[in-house]
Design a protein around this motif. Sequence first.
Motif, short mmCIF file in Angstrom:
data_model
loop_
_atom_site.label_atom_id
_atom_site.label_comp_id
_atom_site.label_asym_id
_atom_site.label_seq_id
_atom_site.Cartn_x
_atom_site.Cartn_y
_atom_site.Cartn_z
N CYS A 135 -19.85 -43.65 16.92
CA CYS A 135 -20.05 -42.67 15.86
C CYS A 135 -19.44 -41.34 16.28
O CYS A 135 -19.27 -41.05 17.47
CB CYS A 135 -21.54 -42.49 15.57
SG CYS A 135 -22.50 -41.83 16.95
N VAL A 170 -23.65 -46.93 16.51
CA VAL A 170 -24.44 -45.73 16.22
C VAL A 170 -25.78 -45.83 16.93
O VAL A 170 -26.17 -46.92 17.38
CB VAL A 170 -24.69 -45.58 14.69
CG1 VAL A 170 -23.40 -45.34 13.95
CG2 VAL A 170 -25.41 -46.81 14.14
N PHE A 176 -21.48 -39.35 9.50
CA PHE A 176 -20.61 -39.86 10.57
C PHE A 176 -19.13 -39.70 10.19
O PHE A 176 -18.30 -40.52 10.55
CB PHE A 176 -20.95 -41.32 10.88
CG PHE A 176 -22.33 -41.49 11.46
CD1 PHE A 176 -22.62 -41.03 12.74
CD2 PHE A 176 -23.34 -42.08 10.72
CE1 PHE A 176 -23.89 -41.16 13.28
CE2 PHE A 176 -24.61 -42.22 11.25
CZ PHE A 176 -24.89 -41.76 12.54
#
Length: 338
Positions: free
Chosen positions: A22, A112, A69
């Motif tokens: 991310c 993530v 993101f």
Amino acid sequence: MTNAFWVTGPLEGRIREATFDCHPPAAATADDPAVEIRALYSGISRGTEALVFANQVPESEFHTMRAPFQEGDFPFPVKYGYASVGKVVTGPESLTGRSVFCLFPHQTDYRVPASAVVPLPGDLPAGRAVLAANMETAVNGLWDAAPRVGDRIAVVGLGVVGLLVAWLASRIPGTRVTAIDTNPGRQAVAESLGLDFRTHCQRDDHDLVIHASGHPAGLETALQLAGMEARIIEMSWYGAQAVPLSLGHAFHSRRLTIRSSQVGHLNPQQVPRWQYRDRMSLALDLLRDDVLDNLITGESPFETLPEVMASLAGGTGGNTLTPLASETLCHRIVYRHH
């Protein structure tokens, strides 16, 4: 290697290599370990993403419009989007193998923190979960609107968010909800949701009017529908477009109130008890009704996203809408991994 859709210029995009982690990178911790996601579907949030694709984000909003993101900076090149549904490939045992929703751009694989994903309810199909960000916006809009039992409500503009707002409002006991859109092609989907559809409405006795068309003319319509002391909730976002509004006529004599609603912030009355993750969990739970499949009007493979976005954004900035743009509600992107 992972691939993502990037906006590379005004009304231009391409598939190119992207960062797997991310962005900006978030260090995994014992309390918040990393999860690796393989995308199954993503949804195009047509209103906002078309504005990004057409370079209609004003410079003053570059910071507030960043997706969670996002990679790159406005105006371009930028990796933008926030409706990804995928399967956890590696991560905590409680998440591995589960389908999850993440506010991530259109990308094939990514990593993530576990806190960034929300597991889908067991009976929610992954393909429908691409509506989660839209449902979250609708929930937040109704929190801001605070509808009451028996309210006479008009919803102007039946894109995905407008339809979801009207559908949720119609489930409040005693409400009279009128769903309004100048496009008669919206009638079938509105009625499939049990809504009273109109292309025009003459009544001006509404307690609450919610505007979600994305067009200034729709806000004018909302003003005309509002009764004495009524509340008007503006859910549209216009980017760099100026919005002229007639605040003469009955605006003052009826003591009308216009309030904006924006999903980036929780309603202050919810903040003491609710967090963003709670709101998303609620949105996913509300998507369990099969009738909401009617809001997904088409799908395309990931590889065709540049052409799809060009078609969907065809009407931004005053150009004539393409057939795909005028008839599309949610367009779903399908990822085929090899």
